[in-house]
Design an enzyme around this catalytic site. Structure first.
Site, mmCIF file in Angstrom:
data_model
loop_
_atom_site.group_PDB
_atom_site.id
_atom_site.type_symbol
_atom_site.label_atom_id
_atom_site.label_comp_id
_atom_site.label_asym_id
_atom_site.label_seq_id
_atom_site.Cartn_x
_atom_site.Cartn_y
_atom_site.Cartn_z
ATOM 1 C CG ASN A 52 -1.770 -1.230 1.314
ATOM 2 O OD1 ASN A 52 -2.455 -1.569 0.369
ATOM 3 N ND2 ASN A 52 -1.712 -1.928 2.446
ATOM 4 C CG HIS A 138 -10.301 -2.369 7.420
ATOM 5 N ND1 HIS A 138 -9.769 -2.507 8.675
ATOM 6 C CD2 HIS A 138 -9.371 -2.850 6.562
ATOM 7 C CE1 HIS A 138 -8.554 -3.042 8.574
ATOM 8 N NE2 HIS A 138 -8.292 -3.253 7.303
ATOM 9 C CD GLU A 182 -12.861 0.413 3.856
ATOM 10 O OE1 GLU A 182 -12.088 0.419 2.891
ATOM 11 O OE2 GLU A 182 -13.106 -0.601 4.540
ATOM 12 C CB SER A 186 -9.125 -1.716 1.791
ATOM 13 O OG SER A 186 -9.963 -2.720 2.323
ATOM 14 C CG ASP A 211 -10.871 3.565 7.173
ATOM 15 O OD1 ASP A 211 -9.872 3.996 6.562
ATOM 16 O OD2 ASP A 211 -10.854 2.532 7.883
ATOM 17 C CG HIS A 214 -6.806 1.651 0.928
ATOM 18 N ND1 HIS A 214 -5.627 0.978 0.731
ATOM 19 C CD2 HIS A 214 -7.431 1.025 1.951
ATOM 20 C CE1 HIS A 214 -5.553 -0.032 1.590
ATOM 21 N NE2 HIS A 214 -6.640 -0.019 2.343
ATOM 22 C CE LYS A 234 -3.450 0.208 4.793
ATOM 23 N NZ LYS A 234 -4.764 -0.050 5.377
#
Ligand SMILES: *Cc1c(COP(=O)(O)O)cnc(C)c1O
Length: 384
Positions: A52, A138, A182, A186, A211, A214, A234
């Site tokens: 990541n 997640h 998110e 992810s 979140d 990413h 990440k």
């Protein structure tokens, strides 16, 4: 009488055998990541397409030098919880940088993204409240929801209609409602409908928390959520997590987030690295563009729709088939670890291919040639 050790070993063997039979046993391999998006395993150098480190910052000389300098100045470890004596000077600099970047009032740095979620979610909701979350959220958001004691309601992935049905129901109760999503999923690399989710929260008196693990540093997407968490491990190339939002809420985290209060502060080297990584993100914007360009190049080459992030999943379904595909790519010099349940839902084992600013586009094209699409799903061909 059998010893406790023997008993424990027998128990563990039993579980491991079942996992093995289902193709779900996990193993770790020593991996030495190096500049240029490469990784060395068992003496073999490969191009890594499954980390990541989207911007290559974990290997950036300025980030590494900052880690070294911070350790020399402040020591190897924090020595205590941030509430006692472990609040090294760099924490506050990092927090104000993150708050500014997010356009939110304040931020609190945690030991990791996982700790940030399991700490912050129970501060926002508890018994008598409802947490409404996307089905692909997640594991640490789910863990935070579970720890909170709130009732949880799961909506279909990115489905605003289903989210609204859950919110309408939750609004009938007396408690608070928290919605979790998110920004960039992810394992799928797709984006959440943040404006739609936020509008629903406004309409039903709920709060939105996102979140950005990413998205941070990679995907530039408007985010209206009043509470935003993310990770420094990440695209930021270091370690640690953060939660940003209204200042009084961030102040409340300092008293109430158990994964902040009852754990040691981050090591100064990590804080120094994260701060330097934020500088590099600002100074070298080509990194973000290049990671996304590499993902787009791959998708064009294999005939997939344009990606929304630096993550492209190739869903094979069966765990054994996914392991075999991963092994074939590895033999050809590409590290793409198989992702299996429980990380992804059953029947959706996949190769999760991630792209970085450090990847040479020629390697992206080589990988694409090895990975072919077929009518019966994704076919991965052996090296020539
Ligand atoms: C990786 C990840 C986390 C956890 O972050 P860490 O800093 O690695 O603990 C949280 N949420 C999502 C969506 C992630 O992918």
């Amino acid at each position: 009488m059998a010893s406790q050790s023997d008993d424990i070993a027998r128990y563990a063997h039993g579980v491991l055998d079942r996992l093995e039979a289902d193709g779900l046993r996990r193993q770790m391999a020593v991996t030495r990541r190096a500049p240029g998006g490469s990784a060395v395993r068992d003496g073999k150098t490969m191009v890594c397409f499954c980390d990541n480190d989207y911007l290559g910052l974990s290997q950036h000389p300025r980030v590494i030098a900052a880690a070294r300098d911070a350790a020399a100045a402040f020591g190897a470890g924090a020595g205590a919880s941030r509430l006692v004596a472990g609040n090294a000077p760099l924490n506050e600099a990092l927090e104000s940088r993150i708050a500014t970047l997010k356009g939110l009032e304040a931020a609190r740095v945690f030991g990791s993204g996982y700790l940030a979620n399991i700490g912050a979610i129970p501060v926002l909701a508890g018994r008598g409240d409802v947490i409404v979350l996307d089905e692909l959220s997640h594991a640490c958001m789910r863990a935070g929801a579970q720890l909170s004691g709130a009732e949880t309601e799961i909506f279909k992935h990115n489905d605003l209609e289903d989210a609204e049905a859950k919110l309408r129901q939750a609004a009938k109760g007396d408690g608070r409602t928290l919605v979790l999503a998110e920004t960039v999923y992810s394992m799928d690399g797709d984006l959440a409908p943040l404006a739609g989710l936020n509008a629903l929260c406004d309409a039903y008196g709920a709060w939105l928390m996102t979140d950005d693990a990413h998205g941070f540093g990679v995907v530039d997407q408007a985010n209206p959520a009043p509470i935003q968490m993310g990770t420094l491990s990440k695209a930021c190339g270091a370690y640690g997590g953060y939660v940003a939002g209204p200042k009084p809420f961030v102040d409340l985290l300092t008293s109430r987030a158990r994964s902040l209060v009852f754990t040691t502060g981050l090591p100064p080297a990590i804080l120094g690295a994260a701060l330097a990584a934020l500088d590099v993100m600002a100074d070298e914007p080509w990194r973000r563009a290049r990671a996304l360009d590499n993902a787009a190049l791959f998708c064009r080459e294999v005939g997939l729709p344009a990606p929304e992030s630096a993550i492209v999943p190739l869903i094979l379904g069966d765990p054994a088939a996914t392991l075999a595909a991963s092994a074939r790519l590895e033999a050809a010099g590409f590290l793409v670890t198989a992702i299996r349940p429980p990380t992804v839902p059953r029947g959706t084992s996949r190769l999760r291919i991630t792209f970085s600013a450090d990847h040479d586009p020629a390697d992206v094209v080589r990988l694409a040639r090895l990975v072919g699409e077929a009518t019966d799903g994704i076919r991965v061909e052996a090296a020539e």
